[in-house]
Design an enzyme around this catalytic site. Structure first.
Site, PDB file in Angstrom:
ATOM      1  N   TYR A 171      84.709 -17.970  17.986  1.00 20.30           N
ATOM      2  CA  TYR A 171      84.954 -18.168  16.556  1.00 20.30           C
ATOM      3  C   TYR A 171      84.595 -19.573  16.119  1.00 20.30           C
ATOM      4  CZ  TYR A 171      88.264 -20.446  13.164  1.00 20.30           C
ATOM      5  OH  TYR A 171      88.748 -20.886  11.967  1.00 20.30           O
TER       6      TYR A 171
ATOM      7  N   SER B  69      85.116 -24.609   9.658  1.00 20.12           N
ATOM      8  CA  SER B  69      86.069 -25.310  10.555  1.00 20.12           C
ATOM      9  C   SER B  69      85.576 -26.551  11.146  1.00 20.12           C
ATOM     10  CB  SER B  69      86.486 -24.237  11.569  1.00 20.12           C
ATOM     11  OG  SER B  69      87.487 -24.611  12.465  1.00 20.12           O
TER      12      SER B  69
HETATM   13  P1  NAP Z   1      95.687 -16.882   7.611  1.00 19.62           P
HETATM   14  O1  NAP Z   1      96.880 -17.526   7.321  1.00 19.62           O
HETATM   15  O2  NAP Z   1      95.694 -16.211   8.781  1.00 19.62           O
HETATM   16  O3  NAP Z   1      95.272 -15.939   6.303  1.00 19.62           O
HETATM   17  C1  NAP Z   1      94.000 -14.938   6.449  1.00 19.62           C
HETATM   18  C2  NAP Z   1      93.589 -14.567   5.242  1.00 19.62           C
HETATM   19  O4  NAP Z   1      92.533 -13.959   5.444  1.00 19.62           O
HETATM   20  C3  NAP Z   1      94.673 -13.627   4.842  1.00 19.62           C
HETATM   21  O5  NAP Z   1      94.539 -13.681   3.264  1.00 19.62           O
HETATM   22  C4  NAP Z   1      94.060 -12.503   5.215  1.00 19.62           C
HETATM   23  O6  NAP Z   1      94.692 -11.154   4.413  1.00 19.62           O
HETATM   24  C5  NAP Z   1      92.770 -12.703   5.088  1.00 19.62           C
HETATM   25  N1  NAP Z   1      91.964 -11.775   5.730  1.00 19.62           N
HETATM   26  C6  NAP Z   1      91.835 -11.512   7.201  1.00 19.62           C
HETATM   27  N2  NAP Z   1      90.772 -10.619   7.461  1.00 19.62           N
HETATM   28  C7  NAP Z   1      90.105 -10.201   6.209  1.00 19.62           C
HETATM   29  C8  NAP Z   1      89.288  -9.174   6.227  1.00 19.62           C
HETATM   30  N3  NAP Z   1      88.567  -8.698   6.949  1.00 19.62           N
HETATM   31  N4  NAP Z   1      88.843  -8.736   4.829  1.00 19.62           N
HETATM   32  C9  NAP Z   1      89.622  -9.751   3.739  1.00 19.62           C
HETATM   33  N5  NAP Z   1      90.703 -10.639   3.969  1.00 19.62           N
HETATM   34  C10 NAP Z   1      91.103 -10.648   5.370  1.00 19.62           C
HETATM   35  O7  NAP Z   1      94.343 -17.832   7.920  1.00 19.62           O
HETATM   36  P2  NAP Z   1      94.166 -19.394   7.334  1.00 19.62           P
HETATM   37  O8  NAP Z   1      94.401 -20.475   8.123  1.00 19.62           O
HETATM   38  O9  NAP Z   1      94.539 -19.584   5.931  1.00 19.62           O
HETATM   39  O10 NAP Z   1      92.556 -19.305   7.380  1.00 19.62           O
HETATM   40  C11 NAP Z   1      91.617 -19.200   6.020  1.00 19.62           C
HETATM   41  C12 NAP Z   1      90.398 -19.718   6.529  1.00 19.62           C
HETATM   42  O11 NAP Z   1      90.359 -21.188   7.029  1.00 19.62           O
HETATM   43  C13 NAP Z   1      89.664 -18.903   7.820  1.00 19.62           C
HETATM   44  O12 NAP Z   1      88.358 -19.034   7.230  1.00 19.62           O
HETATM   45  C14 NAP Z   1      89.799 -20.080   8.755  1.00 19.62           C
HETATM   46  O13 NAP Z   1      88.981 -19.653   9.852  1.00 19.62           O
HETATM   47  C15 NAP Z   1      89.791 -21.090   8.211  1.00 19.62           C
HETATM   48  N6  NAP Z   1      90.363 -22.341   8.978  1.00 19.62           N
HETATM   49  C16 NAP Z   1      91.642 -22.359   9.133  1.00 19.62           C
HETATM   50  C17 NAP Z   1      92.133 -23.387  10.037  1.00 19.62           C
HETATM   51  C18 NAP Z   1      93.731 -23.282  10.361  1.00 19.62           C
HETATM   52  O14 NAP Z   1      94.094 -24.360  11.042  1.00 19.62           O
HETATM   53  N7  NAP Z   1      94.602 -22.659   9.751  1.00 19.62           N
HETATM   54  C19 NAP Z   1      91.399 -24.174  10.397  1.00 19.62           C
HETATM   55  C20 NAP Z   1      90.066 -24.263  10.126  1.00 19.62           C
HETATM   56  C21 NAP Z   1      89.417 -23.328   9.586  1.00 19.62           C
HETATM   57  P3  NAP Z   1      96.053 -10.333   4.477  1.00 19.62           P
HETATM   58  O15 NAP Z   1      97.070 -11.342   4.173  1.00 19.62           O
HETATM   59  O16 NAP Z   1      95.927  -9.246   3.787  1.00 19.62           O
HETATM   60  O17 NAP Z   1      96.229 -10.192   6.123  1.00 19.62           O
END
Ligand code: NAP
Length: 248
Positions: free
Chosen positions: A157, A143
């Site tokens: 985080y 991130s």
């Molecule tokens: P999201 O929409 O909240 O989706 C999270 C995903 O992770 C879902 O598929 C969830 O599964 C899964 N998950 C959560 N906890 C888990 C666990 N303990 N074991 C297995 N699966 C788990 O998040 P996102 O925004 O796509 O984020 C994905 C990655 O990008 C993360 O590493 C996040 O830190 C990073 N990121 C995101 C952003 C942003 O602005 N969105 C920015 C920087 C970095 P379920 O569907 O079953 O709940």
């Protein structure tokens, strides 16, 4: 564009960046193992999109912070699809937005266990498997928070994402001789459910003014970077943290 990494594990592939990554990788010829933890319906919907693109997709409920689940995720991959050649370490959580002084120990522990221990467990298994059969590629989703620090929002985080960057650099050096490339993508603010989960669904829109490109990113824009890092076009790229943040 085709890829030599044909069987790829994507953790957190049910929604958001992980789901977009599954769809993009399927279009580029990857068979996929899609991990999720709670939302089975979303996982099946993403799997349908992968299969509609003509690729195989195994769906596995696996909490990446639990060693036995991670082992089962990779065991299922190998049993159903063959040798794993790619890993996208994507499953991540933030806990509620706020200052560290107000965070609960339970939330801190969960963020560290999913974002750091989970990434380590998946990288360890991938290193063992890929090392045994001649190589592969790992992409860790970091991130922009790793370098911004995210004061007032979630410094805990941000700390786990800085650890992801260190893991990426160190493991790339450790595994390079085994033919395993290890890179990271560091997204900025991307439109996913994550913001509503942390308590502010409008966060991406509100942040737009602070982003040089003037808008939050789309999950497909992160998926494109992941796909490149897994592809033969990135064959000489390892230990890189690729920032995809609209300039933030
Ligand atoms: P999201 O929409 O909240 O989706 C999270 C995903 O992770 C879902 O598929 C969830 O599964 C899964 N998950 C959560 N906890 C888990 C666990 N303990 N074991 C297995 N699966 C788990 O998040 P996102 O925004 O796509 O984020 C994905 C990655 O990008 C993360 O590493 C996040 O830190 C990073 N990121 C995101 C952003 C942003 O602005 N969105 C920015 C920087 C970095 P379920 O569907 O079953 O709940």
């Amino acid at each position: 564009m085709s890829s030599t990494t044909s069987v790829t594990v994507v953790t957190g592939g049910s929604r958001g960046i992980g789901a977009a990554t599954c769809v993009r990788l399927a279009a580029e010829g990857h068979d996929l193992v899609l991990g999720y933890v709670r939302d089975g319906a979303a996982a099946e919907e993403t799997a349908r999109a992968v299969r509609a693109a003509g690729r195989r997709c195994a769906v596995v409920r696996a909490d990446t912070s639990v060693e036995a689940d991670v082992e089962r995720l990779f065991d299922t991959a190998e049993a159903e699809l063959g040798l794993v050649t790619g890993l996208v370490n994507n499953a991540g959580v933030t806990g509620p937005l706020g200052r560290l002084a107000d965070a609960t120990t339970e939330d801190l522990r969960r963020v560290v266990e999913v974002n750091l221990l989970g990434y380590l467990l998946c990288c360890r298994r991938a290193a063992r498997d890929m090392g045994a059969h001649g190589g592969g590629a790992i992409v860790n989703i970091s991130s922009a928070a790793a370098t911004l620090g995210s004061p007032g929002d979630y410094v805990h985080y941000a700390a786990t994402k800085a650890a992801t960057d260190a893991l990426t650099v160190g493991l790339s050096k450790e595994l390079g001789p085994d033919g395993i490339r290890v890179n990271a993508v560091a997204p900025g603010i991307i439109e996913t459910d994550m913001h509503a989960t942390m308590g502010d669904p409008d966060r991406p829109a509100k942040a737009a003014a602070t982003i040089p490109l003037g808008r939050p990113g789309h999950p497909s824009e992160i998926a494109a970077a992941v796909a490149w890092l897994l592809s033969p076009d990135a064959s000489y790229t390892t230990g890189t943290i690729l920032r995809v943040s609209g300039g933030r």
